[in-house]
Design an enzyme around this catalytic site. Structure first.
Site, PDB file in Angstrom:
ATOM      1  N   HIS A 415      18.510   1.664  47.613  1.00 26.22           N
ATOM      2  CA  HIS A 415      18.417   0.225  47.335  1.00 26.22           C
ATOM      3  C   HIS A 415      19.548  -0.245  46.428  1.00 26.22           C
ATOM      4  CE1 HIS A 415      17.019  -3.252  44.925  1.00 26.22           C
ATOM      5  NE2 HIS A 415      16.597  -3.698  46.100  1.00 26.22           N
ATOM      6  N   ARG A 516      58.310  12.745  39.427  1.00 20.61           N
ATOM      7  CA  ARG A 516      59.039  13.802  38.730  1.00 20.61           C
ATOM      8  C   ARG A 516      58.347  14.115  37.413  1.00 20.61           C
ATOM      9  NH1 ARG A 516      62.724  10.000  40.467  1.00 20.61           N
ATOM     10  NH2 ARG A 516      64.178  10.672  42.091  1.00 20.61           N
ATOM     11  N   ARG A 564      55.746  16.521  41.836  1.00 18.73           N
ATOM     12  CA  ARG A 564      56.593  17.714  41.918  1.00 18.73           C
ATOM     13  C   ARG A 564      56.469  18.475  40.603  1.00 18.73           C
ATOM     14  NH1 ARG A 564      62.906  16.918  42.667  1.00 18.73           N
ATOM     15  NH2 ARG A 564      62.765  16.543  40.430  1.00 18.73           N
ATOM     16  N   GLU A 665      65.256  22.113  50.315  1.00 15.91           N
ATOM     17  CA  GLU A 665      66.544  21.820  49.690  1.00 15.91           C
ATOM     18  C   GLU A 665      67.484  23.010  49.687  1.00 15.91           C
ATOM     19  OE1 GLU A 665      65.521  20.562  45.733  1.00 15.91           O
ATOM     20  OE2 GLU A 665      63.961  22.077  45.563  1.00 15.91           O
ATOM     21  N   GLY A 686      65.053  17.439  49.927  1.00 13.95           N
ATOM     22  CA  GLY A 686      65.879  17.066  48.782  1.00 13.95           C
ATOM     23  C   GLY A 686      67.320  17.045  49.260  1.00 13.95           C
ATOM     24  N   SER A 687      67.748  15.895  49.720  1.00 12.42           N
ATOM     25  CA  SER A 687      69.032  15.844  50.433  1.00 12.42           C
ATOM     26  C   SER A 687      70.220  16.170  49.528  1.00 12.42           C
ATOM     27  CB  SER A 687      69.219  14.473  51.093  1.00 12.42           C
ATOM     28  OG  SER A 687      69.112  13.434  50.137  1.00 12.42           O
ATOM     29  N   CYS A 736      63.040  12.731  49.916  1.00  5.65           N
ATOM     30  CA  CYS A 736      62.982  12.035  48.625  1.00  5.65           C
ATOM     31  C   CYS A 736      64.339  12.023  47.930  1.00  5.65           C
ATOM     32  CB  CYS A 736      61.924  12.679  47.717  1.00  5.65           C
ATOM     33  SG  CYS A 736      62.182  14.437  47.396  1.00  5.65           S
TER      34      CYS A 736
END
Length: 798
Positions: A415, A516, A564, A665, A686-687, A736
């Site tokens: 209820h 981060r 991370r 990465e 992670g380019s 990212c």
């Protein structure tokens, strides 16, 4: 396996607070004070979790208990549950304890007699449940206590009775609801010298009257300390200056009655002898002695402390019987300094009062009004928090006035749940099923904050939770809201500073793709984790990380966020206080001891476990299940296994609502993606580092900066390959790095490859959202017409 792991009995001076899994919370806490602090704690020993498991195995009780538990057809049937649990407890109490275990307990009791110089001393025996994988297990059962126990046979008998307390109705029901096998929970019994209190009291390492941290206050009464708590006796009051260690204030009160233990182990009230009624309960030297202990305990714990003590009538010796952090005054002082409400508490200091089922979402704060009977609803006032057993149609008038509703019983279709959803009132039901009934934990007049979205009630007014973003206005006119087309490719946001979470939460981001952790270390913690462990303050890491992470998770909920784990290089860790001692000097720390390689290293693993504890606190204590994690810089598949094994050991296991991701990465992450897939739910590219390691080009070196380009074909082929291999095993891939923020065409490439999400800085969220929508529409249009521009570049890695 160490001898401690196989022992049936461990002495308090062998134990520390980290030994919860060996001996339970109560015994490990007593051990910490005994082994690590120069204060008097009534001595004793603890039977171990191993001893309990040995008892259950040797007596064959595990199979019998399992059979009885399996015979329960309905755990909601209290009569059936009670009958079965009573049968189990009788089996445990009636079993014959293995001779070697009984002998170990008897020998420890005899040794205690020798150490204390007493024949068959009186002891107190208290139980404490422990379970490595069930953090709340210690609260799941009723904690048995047996006082005035004397003689080895009686001690063994009472330990066995403690064992049976694991199968109270409440504890058994709780474990069933948690799907937790009874074999995985164990029990420790703390056997401790009795203190026959002729006087007792409370002391604080801060003057709670005015917040003066240079003073210690000590209150004292005759007999047992319960009469201070109940307010039946006004105590003597002493104030001691910490620096000079002199009594600077003394107020002696006539005390006509006292509570004492009688010979049966119970208590009774009696008159204080007339000649003592107006005399100080403690001598000046005893007051100074206690003040010294208060200073030591505060120094050890590093915060204001609230302590209890007792003066033994047999030995005239002072004993510390409890110590816990004092937070009420510090919160009040901080709020008054800011001109705020005394009831306002910071998020980091907010204490969870009860948990329940989130029946109707929302947030509210107010004064609690506990109502047990519908005839009392006329007393209920507008804006109060209604706390009750359960509602029915009779309660609707009160419910309409409530700022929020909290009940002991009920489920999502009861209820209270249905009506509160209709009336859009925040509501939490079924707190009793979560171990603590609301009507037990809360009393009329308490100020609380109800987070009904997550099913948590906090003590005090947690103002930061209640703040809502105000509508954007200009010149008194409401500005038309921006619109953004929905996109199949997620557009996430990178974030470091948790204080910006509320500000950016209104952006059209689908979640946090990268939080981060490093920002929290440099801005809030400032100290190296191993240094804090050495200083005895690991809780600082856990609490401050959890506070920062929770701000972001709460602001973004229910959208997901990915934290991370720490990815400092050794030179960056060295900049934290105490870091010099623990950090190597690496010629190229960008390629050195970072990321995953730290986490399983024996030199660092305890620090990594603090990060895991913070994540558990945010998810389990704060109820923020939108938090997921990411492991950076994983060089080998073996490293991925080691780190996820550590996480599993600390209770963080991948599931449908908890995802573990990995930074992609390093070239090995791409080349061996089919093998990494086994250990993670997905990847975030992670380019920056990936381009650096594929091109062999130091991204921090200006000399070769012109050669560094994330749009290089080798990098693109690597990304395309990762997406294909990850998707084949049902794993997601995001990015990212900086590239999507800087190069819209790179985002177009990623979408064509099938990337699941891109994560960009806050200032690029809106632009990227529009770009992604435009690129997706272009792809659909090109496919429909067959006349789109052809890209002659071959992105396949053959």
């Amino acid at each position: 396996m160490s001898s401690r792991d196989t022992a049936n009995v461990l002495w308090f001076d062998e134990l520390h607070r980290k030994d919860v899994n060996l001996v339970g919370g109560k015994s490990s806490s007593l051990g910490e004070m005994t082994s690590s602090m120069d204060v008097p704690v009534p001595y004793g020993f603890a039977t171990t979790a191993r001893a309990y498991q040995y008892f259950m195995h040797q007596t064959g009780l595990n199979d019998k208990v399992n059979a009885l538990l399996e015979s329960i057809s309905d755990y909601e049937n209290s009569d059936e549950l009670h009958k079965t649990c009573e049968e189990i407890r009788n089996l445990i109490v009636g079993a014959t304890m293995p001779i070697d275990l009984a002998d170990d307990i008897k020998k420890a009791y005899a040794d205690l007699s020798d150490k204390m110089g007493q024949t068959d001393p009186f002891v107190a025996i208290r139980s404490s449940a422990t379970a490595e994988d069930l953090p709340n297990a210690s609260f799941a059962g009723q904690q048995e206590s047996y006082l005035n126990i004397r003689g080895a046979d009686d001690v063994v008998n009472r330990v066995q009775q403690c064992y049976s307390s694991l199968f109270t109705d409440r504890a058994t029901y709780y474990r069933h609801k948690q799907h937790f096998p009874h074999e995985k929970v164990a029990l420790s019994a703390a056997i401790q010298m009795m203190v026959f209190s002729k006087a007792s009291g409370i002391m604080f390492s801060v003057n709670v009257a005015n917040g003066d941290e240079s003073k210690i206050v000590i209150d004292a009464i005759y007999g047992l300390g319960e009469y201070i708590v109940l307010g039946k006796v006004t105590p003597d009051h002493f104030v001691v200056d910490k620096q000079s260690m002199k009594i600077v204030e003394k107020n002696i009160i006539k005390q006509p009655i006292e509570l004492i233990r009688d010979s049966t182990g119970g208590t009774k009230e009696q008159e204080v002898p007339e000649e003592l009624q107006g005399q100080p309960v403690l001598t000046d030297s005893q007051v100074i002695e206690l003040a010294g202990y208060a200073k030591e305990i505060e120094r050890h714990y590093g915060c204001y402390m609230d302590m209890e003590y007792a003066l033994d009538s047999n030995t005239n010796k002072l004993w510390i019987v409890q110590a816990r952090p004092e937070t009420v005054w510090s919160q009040r002082k901080k709020n008054k300094a800011n001109g705020g409400d005394d009831n306002v508490v910071a998020e980091a200091d907010a204490k969870v009062a009860v948990r329940g089922l989130p029946a109707s979402p929302g947030l509210a704060s107010g004064v609690v009004h506990v109502i047990d009977d519908p005839k009392d609803i006329d007393q209920f006032k507008e804006g109060e928090i209604l706390v009750t057993l359960m509602t029915s149609p009779d309660w609707v008038p009160a419910m309409k006035k409530a700022a929020a509703i909290v009940t002991n019983n009920g489920g999502m279709t009861c209820h209270a749940a249905i009506v509160s959803r209709e009336m859009q009132i925040p509501c939490i039901v079924g707190t009793k099923s979560m171990n603590v009934a609301a009507t037990d934990a809360l009393k009329t007049g308490d100020v609380v904050t109800v987070d009904a979205t997550n099913g948590i009630v906090y003590m005090g007014k947690v103002e930061s939770l209640l703040k809502k973003p105000e509508p954007t206005q200009a010149g008194g006119q409401v500005v038309a809201a921006e619109t953004f087309a929905p996109t199949a490719t997620g557009v996430m946001m990178n974030l470091g500073d948790p204080d910006l979470a509320d500000k950016y939460s209104t952006l059209p981001a689908d979640g946090i793709g990268l939080m981060r952790e490093e920002f929290l270390w440099t801005t809030f913690i400032h100290e190296h984790p191993l240094y804090l462990i050495e200083q005895g303050h690991p809780e600082k890491v856990v609490d401050m990380l959890a506070d920062g992470i929770a701000k972001v998770a709460r602001a973004m909920a229910p959208r997901p966020m990915v934290l991370r784990f720490s990815d400092f290089k050794s030179s960056e860790y060295r900049n934290l206080k105490g870091g010099d001692k623990y950090e190597p000097h690496e010629p190229a720390d960008l390629l050195g001891w970072r990321g995953a390689s730290r986490y399983y290293d024996p030199k660092y693993i305890e620090a990594f476990k603090l990060e895991l504890a913070a994540v558990k606190k945010v998810r389990n204590e704060f109820g923020l299940k939108n938090l997921n994690v990411m492991i950076p810089f994983v060089r080998t598949v073996d490293e991925a296994q080691k780190v996820t094994d550590i996480m599993r050991g600390e209770g963080l296991v991948r599931s449908v609502d908890f995802h573990v991701y990995m930074m992609a990465e390093i070239p090995t992450n791409i080349i061996l993606a089919d093998q990494f897939n086994k250990y993670v739910d997905g990847y975030s590219i992670g380019s920056n580092d990936l381009a650096m390691l594929i091109l062999g080009c130091d991204r921090n070196n200006d000399t070769v900066a012109s050669l560094f380009d994330e749009r290089n074909l080798a990098v693109k082929r690597a990304i395309n390959h990762l997406i294909k291999v990850a998707h084949k095993d049902g794993k997601t891939v995001g990015i990212c790095g900086q590239a999507p923020s800087e190069y819209p065409d790179f985002t177009n490439f990623l979408i064509k490859c099938g990337i699941d999400y891109v994560s960009v800085n806050p200032d690029m969220v809106k632009e990227t959202k529009r770009n992604v929508a435009r690129f997706e529409q272009r792809i659909m249009l090109d496919k429909a017409t067959g006349r789109g521009l052809n890209d002659p570049t071959d992105y396949d890695w053959k």
